[in-house]
Each structure stands twice: as structure tokens, then as C-alpha cells.
Scaffold this motif. Sequence first.
Motif, short mmCIF file in Angstrom:
data_model
loop_
_atom_site.label_atom_id
_atom_site.label_comp_id
_atom_site.label_asym_id
_atom_site.label_seq_id
_atom_site.Cartn_x
_atom_site.Cartn_y
_atom_site.Cartn_z
N THR A 121 18.48 24.37 -8.17
CA THR A 121 18.73 24.93 -9.51
C THR A 121 17.48 24.93 -10.39
N ALA A 122 16.33 24.66 -9.80
CA ALA A 122 15.10 24.50 -10.60
C ALA A 122 14.57 25.85 -11.09
N ASP A 123 14.01 25.83 -12.30
CA ASP A 123 13.30 26.98 -12.84
C ASP A 123 11.83 26.94 -12.44
N LEU A 124 11.33 25.73 -12.19
CA LEU A 124 9.90 25.55 -11.92
C LEU A 124 9.72 24.41 -10.93
N ALA A 125 8.78 24.57 -10.02
CA ALA A 125 8.45 23.51 -9.06
C ALA A 125 7.04 23.02 -9.32
N MET A 126 6.88 21.69 -9.35
CA MET A 126 5.56 21.09 -9.44
C MET A 126 5.24 20.49 -8.07
N VAL A 127 4.24 21.04 -7.41
CA VAL A 127 3.80 20.52 -6.11
C VAL A 127 2.50 19.75 -6.33
N LEU A 128 2.51 18.47 -6.00
CA LEU A 128 1.33 17.63 -6.21
C LEU A 128 0.46 17.60 -4.96
N VAL A 129 -0.83 17.58 -5.19
CA VAL A 129 -1.82 17.48 -4.12
C VAL A 129 -2.81 16.39 -4.50
N ASP A 130 -3.12 15.52 -3.58
CA ASP A 130 -4.13 14.48 -3.78
C ASP A 130 -5.50 15.15 -3.69
N ALA A 131 -6.30 15.05 -4.75
CA ALA A 131 -7.61 15.71 -4.78
C ALA A 131 -8.50 15.24 -3.64
N ARG A 132 -8.32 14.00 -3.17
CA ARG A 132 -9.16 13.48 -2.09
C ARG A 132 -8.79 14.07 -0.74
N LYS A 133 -7.51 14.44 -0.57
CA LYS A 133 -7.01 14.88 0.74
C LYS A 133 -6.89 16.38 0.86
N GLY A 134 -6.78 17.09 -0.26
CA GLY A 134 -6.61 18.53 -0.20
C GLY A 134 -5.21 18.90 0.25
N LEU A 135 -5.03 20.16 0.65
CA LEU A 135 -3.71 20.63 1.07
C LEU A 135 -3.33 20.01 2.41
N LEU A 136 -2.15 19.41 2.46
CA LEU A 136 -1.63 18.84 3.68
C LEU A 136 -0.41 19.63 4.13
N GLU A 137 0.07 19.31 5.32
CA GLU A 137 1.23 20.00 5.89
C GLU A 137 2.43 19.89 4.96
N GLN A 138 2.64 18.71 4.39
CA GLN A 138 3.78 18.52 3.51
C GLN A 138 3.66 19.37 2.24
N SER A 139 2.46 19.52 1.71
CA SER A 139 2.26 20.36 0.52
C SER A 139 2.64 21.80 0.83
N ARG A 140 2.21 22.28 1.98
CA ARG A 140 2.54 23.66 2.37
C ARG A 140 4.04 23.81 2.60
N ARG A 141 4.67 22.78 3.22
CA ARG A 141 6.09 22.85 3.49
C ARG A 141 6.88 22.93 2.20
N HIS A 142 6.51 22.12 1.21
CA HIS A 142 7.25 22.13 -0.03
C HIS A 142 7.04 23.43 -0.80
N ALA A 143 5.86 23.99 -0.74
CA ALA A 143 5.63 25.29 -1.37
C ALA A 143 6.45 26.37 -0.67
N PHE A 144 6.55 26.28 0.65
CA PHE A 144 7.35 27.24 1.42
C PHE A 144 8.82 27.12 1.02
N LEU A 145 9.32 25.89 0.88
CA LEU A 145 10.71 25.70 0.49
C LEU A 145 10.96 26.22 -0.93
N ALA A 146 9.99 26.03 -1.82
CA ALA A 146 10.12 26.56 -3.17
C ALA A 146 10.23 28.09 -3.14
N SER A 147 9.47 28.71 -2.25
CA SER A 147 9.55 30.16 -2.10
C SER A 147 10.89 30.58 -1.51
N LEU A 148 11.36 29.85 -0.49
CA LEU A 148 12.63 30.16 0.14
C LEU A 148 13.78 30.05 -0.86
#
Length: 434
Positions: A121-148
Amino acid sequence: MTDTLSPAAAPDTGERPVDMLRIATAGSVDDGKSTLIGRLLYDSKGIFDDQLASVEDTSRRRGHAQTDLSLLTDGLRAEREQGITIDVAYRYFATPRRKFIIADTPGHIQYTRNMVTGASTADLAMVLVDARKGLLEQSRRHAFLASLLRIPHLVLCVNKMDLVDYDQAVFEGIRDDFTAFAERLDIADITFVPMSALNGDNVVTRSENMPWYEGSSLLHHLETVHIASDRNLIDARFPVQYVLRPRDNDYRGYAGTMTGGVLRPGDDVVVLPSGLTSRVAGIDGPDGPVEEAFAPMAVAIRLEDELDVSRGDMICRPLNRPRTGQDLHAMVCWLSEQGDLRPGATYALKHTTRTVRAKIGELRYRLDVNTGHRDRDAAALDLNEIGRITLRATTPVMYDAYRRNRATGGFILIDEATDNTVAAGILLDDEGAS
């Protein structure tokens, strides 16, 4: 809970927030989701004295040098002791501009179902990324789910910038990587914010440590992001929840929540599935008659004619009707730990205010949310897995494709033997939809 906000609380101006923003947070483990939410609550004066005192006491007992704001959202004691968030923790706060509901969802892959339910039911998703690690698999997965899930707005929060010396190049590298990845997603609005949730940089106020960043703070963006146009104000949809017929008068109203479009007194309407037509005689809200009803208002609608209308029926406009059918195409996330989804199984399908029985027809494919790969040889869906299926309902369902209306395009499946919710799904346009 005391009645006093933390000492620096802003004075009450008498102004009320104009609307509500529903936010889902996601990211990899230990990216700082709980700390960020705690910082938002703390810096916006959204916590009470006793809450703050409890968090400060717990932080001291654990030997932390400063207050651990993540404790404001990591709800259960057992989860805190493990240092991870397992369930979906909801927090509420408000500023003079807007009310907020935040769902702090877990980052682990085995809790994909928690993010799906928290973000549905969200209007907005905040996806956090650790600046030291960059984009990880989980970050991409959560962005994909937000799109879905068709969440219209996404903020990529590049957290822990203090640990990379607030380096502009680090932020821009992560921004460019995500921009390239997001070309495959269906998200209309993406915003990037460099921050340090621990220190409060760019969370509620602009940071002096990153003068190169020209955007707004996270809270300012949350306060001002435009969500009114995200709602479907074209297709009038009113699922009837309850028939109001007081015994002591001749009042007859149909109570429910507008899930799309606008209805006004005098409008011609049709009741589905019967197809009977009438005209809106009046609309009553909690405080009396209203001139119009639109999503997500809860109202009671009175019609000029006495029709046979009951729970599960839908009131809409005669020339703008939802799809009606028994053969459904959907994407589902399997939520049950007691078994898997297999073709041929029968469940109760709850859609808006209507519940029907439905049989799983075909499992078209299982979707790998990390890569987007479609496994067309899959025979079943296990816990947390997502796939495309067909369903055959025993009676017609009035629906819109989820991409057009999330309220009339979403449903759940219920195991009738245990009454447990076993799947959450979104309805697709037709057989050719992806």
C-alpha cells in the motif's frame, strides 16, 4: 506513554497535516534502515519522552557511545538481541505539512513476503544502500519488488556517507549504477539522497558536510513529493462493504471506501454484478453529507432506487465498468510456511470486499527477483517465491489491472481449512500481459 514530546518539540501551531504518505523502507542487512527511521522520528520531534528515555537506557546498557536510534523501530526484544529486523515494524509521525506511516521491512531474502506485504500500500519506497558497499543483490531485489508492486516513487538513500568521508564521487558512482539498473524497472520517479542516518546528515536538515549536494533533505522531499496524481481519479469504483438499514427510520445506505474515481449526488451508476442502474441520491461522510466522494474516502452512498445490493457488489459508472470475469491472470507471492502453491489447489480469493472460491489453473513461470529470469519449468512456488499463475473463480470478479488501480487489482488467497493467508497477488490485464 507520556503526553510530552522531547524537549525540543516544536510548538503546536494548530495546523493539521493535509494528507498522508505511506512509506516502505528496504535495503540490505545493516544498511541502517532502522537507524534512519529512528533519526526521522527523533529529529522531527516525533517521539515521546518515555520512548526516548527507554532507548537511551538500553543504549547505555549495551555500551553504545551514543543513543542507538534504531531501537525506536526494531520492535521485538528477541529481534533486537539478534541485531536484525525480522517483522514489519510500523511507525507513525507527522509534520505540519503531512502525516506519515513508515513500514520498516526486513532485508533478508527469506523475508521477501514481509516486504511484499509492507510495501503493498506504499506511495513511496526508500531503498537504502551502504556507501561503502555500493549496490548489492538485495538492493536490486528490493527495487525490483518496488517496481513489481507499482510503487510510484522511489528514493535511493545512499547511507553512511560519513564512513567514506562524504566523497561526492562515491555517491555519484552509486547513483549512476542504479540509474543504469533502473532502466529495466517501471518506476516513474526516482530521487537520490546522500546521507548519514547516524549523524543526521541530509535526513531532516541539509548537511554542511556535503556542500556539493544540491538537492533537498530526505524529510523535505517526503513532505513535498506529489502523490495526488498517483491516485486513479478516472475510474469510479465503490466496493460495498456493508448495507446500512437502521430499524427506526427508512434510511438505506451502502457503506464502503472509494477505491477510485469520483462520485457525486446525481451521478448515474450501475451496480455489479447484477447490472441494475440507478442514480446517486446522496453521499454521507462521518460528519454528515458531502458533495463528492473520491479515493480513499470512507462514505455511505444512497441511491434513488431500492435495489438488491449487498456486500461484495461494486458501484461504478455505466459507461466505465471494471473488467468482470472468472478466468484471471495474476502474479503472486507465496506466503505460507505450511506448503507450496501447486496447480489444482483451491483457495478462498478475497478481492476488495468480495470473497469467492478459486482454483489454481497453471503456473506459467517462477520469477527470480534477483535477475528477472523466468523459470517456465517450475512445478510449484515455495515460501517467498513469486510467480505468474492463472486462476478460475467460481463466480465473476469485478477488477481492474493492478497497474491501473492497485486497490481493485490486488487480492489475497486464503486456505479455507486453516483460515491462513497463503498468497498475495496482483491481477494482470489479460493473457498477453507480462
